[in-house]
Design an enzyme around this catalytic site. Sequence first.
Site, PDB file in Angstrom:
ATOM      1  N   GLY A 108      46.035  31.413  50.383  1.00 47.12           N
ATOM      2  CA  GLY A 108      46.758  32.430  49.613  1.00 47.12           C
ATOM      3  C   GLY A 108      46.285  33.843  49.867  1.00 47.12           C
ATOM      4  N   ASN A 134      38.558  37.660  43.953  1.00 40.68           N
ATOM      5  CA  ASN A 134      39.945  37.206  43.957  1.00 40.68           C
ATOM      6  C   ASN A 134      40.134  35.823  43.316  1.00 40.68           C
ATOM      7  OD1 ASN A 134      42.763  36.750  45.284  1.00 40.68           O
ATOM      8  ND2 ASN A 134      41.462  35.150  46.159  1.00 40.68           N
ATOM      9  N   ALA A 135      39.071  35.006  43.334  1.00 41.01           N
ATOM     10  CA  ALA A 135      39.226  33.612  42.877  1.00 41.01           C
ATOM     11  C   ALA A 135      39.776  33.569  41.456  1.00 41.01           C
ATOM     12  CB  ALA A 135      37.871  32.900  42.931  1.00 41.01           C
ATOM     13  N   GLY A 136      40.798  32.779  41.275  1.00 45.82           N
ATOM     14  CA  GLY A 136      41.374  32.667  39.940  1.00 45.82           C
ATOM     15  C   GLY A 136      42.272  31.457  39.837  1.00 45.82           C
ATOM     16  N   GLY A 180      54.676  32.480  27.770  1.00 43.15           N
ATOM     17  CA  GLY A 180      54.393  31.277  28.556  1.00 43.15           C
ATOM     18  C   GLY A 180      53.074  31.376  29.303  1.00 43.15           C
ATOM     19  N   TYR A 183      46.497  32.645  30.334  1.00 39.01           N
ATOM     20  CA  TYR A 183      46.306  33.354  31.607  1.00 39.01           C
ATOM     21  C   TYR A 183      46.219  34.866  31.364  1.00 39.01           C
ATOM     22  CZ  TYR A 183      47.301  34.842  36.436  1.00 39.01           C
ATOM     23  OH  TYR A 183      47.245  35.426  37.669  1.00 39.01           O
ATOM     24  N   PRO A 237      48.530  42.639  40.530  1.00 40.22           N
ATOM     25  CA  PRO A 237      49.673  42.340  41.398  1.00 40.22           C
ATOM     26  C   PRO A 237      50.849  41.771  40.615  1.00 40.22           C
ATOM     27  CG  PRO A 237      47.672  41.242  42.191  1.00 40.22           C
ATOM     28  CD  PRO A 237      47.419  41.712  40.788  1.00 40.22           C
TER      29      PRO A 237
END
Lengths: 103, 232
Positions: free
Chosen positions: B14, B78-80, B139, B143, B173
């Site tokens: 990704g 960036n890890a998520g 929703g 997160y 983003p």
Amino acid sequence: METTVDETRIVELIVRTLRALGEEGVVDLDGVEPTATTDLFGAEGLLDSIGLVSLVVAVEEALDDELGIRVGLADDRALSQRHSPYRTVSSLAGYAAGLAPAG
Amino acid sequence: MERPVTLVTGSRKGLGRAVAEHYLAAGHHVVGCSRKPADWEHERYRHVLADVGVEADVGNLLGEVRRTHGRLDHLVANAGVASMNHSLLTPAATVERLLQTNVVGTFVACREAAKLMRKRGFGRIVTMSTVAVPLRLEGEAAYVASKAAVVGLTQVLAREFAGFGITVNAIGPTPVATDLIAGVPAEAIDRLVARQAVPRLGTAADVINVVDFLLRPESGFVTGQCIYLGGV
């Protein structure tokens, strides 16, 4: 906690690290020659918060490089006057020795 | 001139992989990590198995950077992980998993990176939030909570690390077509995109453009900011 790490060696390592940081101008030792009983942080402490951060991080690295001990010395009690492991050189050494894996 | 050393977490695939490949092409040494082995390689890329949600893993990762390169110039945290579900149907375990990776993982990666960066009095840290935060996207309560926390974290770390010459900024983003949104229904993505000033999916290049700006040595006066994409 019983450990196989010699606390005296850690005290020496911290004193050496502190002296090096003083020479590099990272911390201001104000002419003090550090020993095991040197007050590091608190009312009578040698270091401000940035100086403490610099010392703790440098000690973590030196423990890994010189003694092969990989520990994180982050602690919530940093700002506690009575319980902070960062009060003196020897309390920091004792704290690091206690975290080091035994055997 | 010495090659910069750049750490990208979550670089197996990704956006993380695209960022890692971009900086390899730019001549950097790049260290990446993920929970699973990478299926790609490069002569200046080193992949470390690490779960950013596990403190000891991050310690080992940065130890690896220190022993291999002796320095770190850039961290792209960036890890998520993401999860889309109505809050009434979301187990607490899911919330904990998101917070552990997205918040604790980002915090520990920034902390350990800053330890290494401060020695040279220079560092650039970029964290990842999302437009779902300002859009209050339904929703995605857990997160959004985790990514709002990343913005707060970024703003405070920017102040704590400024004295070391380290900047900390976040990017928010829009959805980018990666695995992270693969499980999200197309209509939900369409509705989200329609709320942007520029109504299209983002690309890795859109994100990398902002990362480039934030990593520049000249960007030392830009810190504690979150830059949202797509005109949100």
